[in-house]
Design an enzyme around this catalytic site. Structure first.
Site, PDB file in Angstrom:
ATOM      1  N   ASP A 142       3.492   9.412  -0.607  1.00 21.42           N
ATOM      2  CA  ASP A 142       2.303   8.641  -0.257  1.00 21.42           C
ATOM      3  C   ASP A 142       2.099   7.569  -1.312  1.00 21.42           C
ATOM      4  OD1 ASP A 142       0.040   8.071   1.272  1.00 21.42           O
ATOM      5  OD2 ASP A 142      -0.508  10.183   1.427  1.00 21.42           O
ATOM      6  N   HIS A 177       0.811  -1.229   0.000  1.00 23.28           N
ATOM      7  CA  HIS A 177       0.000   0.000   0.000  1.00 23.28           C
ATOM      8  C   HIS A 177       0.839   1.272   0.000  1.00 23.28           C
ATOM      9  CE1 HIS A 177      -4.077  -1.753   0.773  1.00 23.28           C
ATOM     10  NE2 HIS A 177      -3.311  -2.797   1.029  1.00 23.28           N
TER      11      HIS A 177
HETATM   12  C1  GDG Z   1      -2.106   3.742   3.402  1.00 23.97           C
HETATM   13  C2  GDG Z   1      -1.086   4.434   2.482  1.00 23.97           C
HETATM   14  C3  GDG Z   1      -2.786   4.412   0.636  1.00 23.97           C
HETATM   15  C4  GDG Z   1      -8.636   9.804   8.128  1.00 23.97           C
HETATM   16  N1  GDG Z   1      -9.036  10.478   9.218  1.00 23.97           N
HETATM   17  C5  GDG Z   1     -10.230   9.960   9.566  1.00 23.97           C
HETATM   18  C6  GDG Z   1     -10.547   8.942   8.644  1.00 23.97           C
HETATM   19  N2  GDG Z   1      -9.552   8.871   7.783  1.00 23.97           N
HETATM   20  C7  GDG Z   1      -9.534   7.975   6.610  1.00 23.97           C
HETATM   21  C8  GDG Z   1      -9.566   8.763   5.337  1.00 23.97           C
HETATM   22  C9  GDG Z   1      -8.998   7.752   4.347  1.00 23.97           C
HETATM   23  C10 GDG Z   1      -8.035   6.969   5.220  1.00 23.97           C
HETATM   24  O1  GDG Z   1      -8.370   7.222   6.582  1.00 23.97           O
HETATM   25  C11 GDG Z   1      -6.596   7.405   5.018  1.00 23.97           C
HETATM   26  O2  GDG Z   1      -6.140   6.863   3.834  1.00 23.97           O
HETATM   27  P1  GDG Z   1      -4.877   7.413   3.081  1.00 23.97           P
HETATM   28  O3  GDG Z   1      -4.807   6.733   1.764  1.00 23.97           O
HETATM   29  O4  GDG Z   1      -5.022   8.879   2.916  1.00 23.97           O
HETATM   30  O5  GDG Z   1      -3.607   7.141   4.000  1.00 23.97           O
HETATM   31  P2  GDG Z   1      -2.965   5.943   4.937  1.00 23.97           P
HETATM   32  O6  GDG Z   1      -3.728   5.751   6.178  1.00 23.97           O
HETATM   33  O7  GDG Z   1      -1.544   6.345   5.137  1.00 23.97           O
HETATM   34  O8  GDG Z   1      -3.041   4.622   4.041  1.00 23.97           O
HETATM   35  C12 GDG Z   1      -1.800   5.290   1.432  1.00 23.97           C
HETATM   36  C13 GDG Z   1      -3.684   3.636   1.582  1.00 23.97           C
HETATM   37  O9  GDG Z   1      -2.919   2.883   2.551  1.00 23.97           O
HETATM   38  C14 GDG Z   1      -4.566   2.646   0.814  1.00 23.97           C
HETATM   39  O10 GDG Z   1      -3.802   1.795   0.022  1.00 23.97           O
HETATM   40  O11 GDG Z   1      -3.597   5.265  -0.154  1.00 23.97           O
HETATM   41  O12 GDG Z   1      -0.862   5.855   0.540  1.00 23.97           O
HETATM   42  O13 GDG Z   1      -0.170   5.235   3.238  1.00 23.97           O
HETATM   43  O14 GDG Z   1      -9.981   6.883   3.888  1.00 23.97           O
HETATM   44  O15 GDG Z   1     -10.878   9.177   5.060  1.00 23.97           O
HETATM   45  N3  GDG Z   1     -11.694   8.223   8.703  1.00 23.97           N
HETATM   46  C15 GDG Z   1     -12.570   8.531   9.704  1.00 23.97           C
HETATM   47  N4  GDG Z   1     -12.306   9.496  10.633  1.00 23.97           N
HETATM   48  C16 GDG Z   1     -11.174  10.256  10.582  1.00 23.97           C
HETATM   49  O16 GDG Z   1     -10.964  11.156  11.417  1.00 23.97           O
HETATM   50  N5  GDG Z   1     -13.723   7.837   9.803  1.00 23.97           N
END
Ligand code: GDG
Length: 471
Positions: free
Chosen positions: A365, A157
């Site tokens: 990222d 990821h």
């Molecule tokens: C890894 C990789 C890759 C965030 N704050 C809250 C909340 N979130 C949710 C967001 C989003 C998710 O968490 C974060 O996803 P990201 O992709 O931005 O980042 P990582 O956690 O680092 O994920 C990344 C991912 O895996 C998938 O393959 O894209 O590059 O690092 O969905 O909305 N959700 C809730 N409350 C919050 O306060 N409910």
């Protein structure tokens, strides 16, 4: 039909409040399991002094969850140590933060072995096994050593860095050899795939076969980009609902006629949160007419707080926030609102929709799902503008965002200005093209494409390509 077995570090049992785990992996897999029934195996998140070698089973809906506890030393060495203090910074190009310890690496291998020993007893001969993320790179090698011959897939990821960067990590050759025990390795972008293929060839001597297959010791591994998506329809539905939550109504009331800029990220140094605050500061300094007319809201749920680099980031973010709000704020206007608790998905969706600008500027990222969620939540008749880091995997797909280098605060500040002034026709045109991409490559596409490739199934319709569990 084969059964689907998913393995990941943390297992996220659905939480009806919607708060739950904020990680992107949890969000994506939960959505993928709407279509695929099966077994999800991994760490329960709990620590115990004498963990059972057998997983605890929980059945919810169409998924059986198999949960393993860890000892506190396992958690320290495997999770906080090697995975999050050595692999994570290395793979995000933060070599100065990468702390290698032999004990941590041994703990990482030990947990992978104990997971394999527990899992092997549950595997049926025709199961498809899909392993997730950097915590579990050696799992295939451990399963193969126990005689498992099933199709084994791995999805990474986070970014796969250039071979010269990954090669600085002690143990990197062994990890490359073990990743070649999978049949299919999926990464987020073609650049990541190229980096990983080059590393396996240069460092451990695999030979290429065609464009994306490598052969090592007679075993074929396909390495390919599968950009992860979101549940677009689900997110749009949530965003369309009335903003009933107190946080949303209060935000709307306090904004008045001001524009909102939003950032949503786990509190992680890869996300560039203090750097983003400083870019916003630069925007306010360069555009004094905008003071009092725009508010930046950063939601940053605390993450990995036992790892020292995260505690230090938390201090830096708070200091940067205090300095900027102290020097640029005015009675009645606080430039940056910063919160470190997690909010329900419906609140995020409403806030994305209210925000004129989505500021997504990670230093690195794998993909970044927030960028896609921001686009999905917009009002088609009056969409906001996405400002996106060139170092997010999402920038390879969302080329109609305002693409920026997050290291250049002047460039980000200029993009904020441009976003706030963009006319409606251009906002709509850019949004429509981005929306088409995220619809075409949503989370179902991602899971279908990966599993179709893993199973070697060559049907054409979506339904036929789906893998179903036998019971
Ligand atoms: C890894 C990789 C890759 C965030 N704050 C809250 C909340 N979130 C949710 C967001 C989003 C998710 O968490 C974060 O996803 P990201 O992709 O931005 O980042 P990582 O956690 O680092 O994920 C990344 C991912 O895996 C998938 O393959 O894209 O590059 O690092 O969905 O909305 N959700 C809730 N409350 C919050 O306060 N409910």
């Amino acid at each position: 039909m084969p059964r689907l077995v998913v393995v990941s570090n943390r297992v996220a049992i659905p939480d009806p409040t919607g708060k739950g785990s904020a990680g992107g992996l949890a969000v994506a897999l939960r959505e993928a399991f709407q279509a695929y029934q099966g077994l999800w195996f991994g760490w329960s998140g709990r620590v115990s002094s004498h963990p059972s070698p057998e997983p605890k089973m929980v059945d919810k809906g169409n998924v059986h969850y198999a949960l393993m506890d860890l000892t506190s030393i396992d958690r320290q060495e495997y999770y906080n140590g090697f995975a999050n203090r050595a692999l994570w910074p290395n793979m995000h190009y933060r070599l100065g933060l990468s702390e290698f310890s032999r004990a941590d690496y041994a703990g990482y291998l030990r947990v992978n072995r104990s997971f394999a020993n527990a899992l092997v007893r549950m595997i049926r001969p025709d199961d498809l096994i899909w392993v997730h993320d950097y915590h579990l790179i050696p799992l295939a090698a451990e399963l193969r050593a126990l005689g498992v011959t099933n199709r084994l897939g791995y999805f990474h990821h986070i970014p796969w860095p250039a071979p010269e960067v990954f090669g600085t990590l002690p143990g990197s050759r062994e990890l490359l050899r073990s990743i070649a025990d999978y049949d299919l390795v999926g990464v987020q972008t073609d650049l990541d795939a190229d980096n990983l293929r080059r590393a396996i060839m240069q460092e451990v001597g695999a030979t290429p076969q065609g464009s994306d297959v490598l052969v090592l010791n007679g075993h074929r591994t396909r390495v390919k980009g599968f950009p992860i998506g979101i549940d677009v329809k689900g997110f749009q539905q949530v965003a369309r609902r009335a903003p009933a939550h107190r946080v949303v109504t209060q935000t709307l009331a306090s904004l008045g006629s001001r524009s909102l800029i939003i950032g949503v990220d786990r509190l992680d140094y890869s996300k560039g949160i203090p750097e983003r605050m400083e870019s916003f500061e630069r925007f306010l300094v360069s555009n004094p007419d905008q003071r009092g007319r725009v508010t930046f809201l950063q939601i940053a749920p605390t993450s990995r707080s036992e790892v020292p680099e995260y505690a230090s980031l938390s201090r830096t973010a708070s200091e940067t926030l205090g300095r900027i709000n102290g020097t640029l704020g005015e009675p009645g206007w606080v430039p940056i609102h910063y919160v470190t608790s997690a909010y329900p998905r419906s609140v995020l969706a409403s806030l994305y929709k209210i925000a004129r600008v989505g500021l997504v500027t990670p230093m690195r990222d794998g993909m970044n799902l927030v960028a896609k969620e921001y686009v999905a939540a917009q009002d088609p008749n009056d969409p906001g503008v996405l400002v996106l880091s060139k170092f997010a995997g999402a920038a390879h797909q969302l080329t109609d965002a305002l693409i920026v280098n997050p290291n250049d605060k002047f460039e980000v500040a200029e993009a904020i200005r441009e976003a706030l002034h963009m006319d409606l026709d251009e906002r709509k045109a850019r949004w429509q093209r981005m929306m088409k991409t995220i619809q075409d490559y949503d989370v179902s596409w991602w899971a279908d494409a990966f599993l179709k490739d893993l199973s070697g199934y060559t049907g054409t319709s979506k339904a036929r390509n789906r893998v179903r569990i036998g019971g």
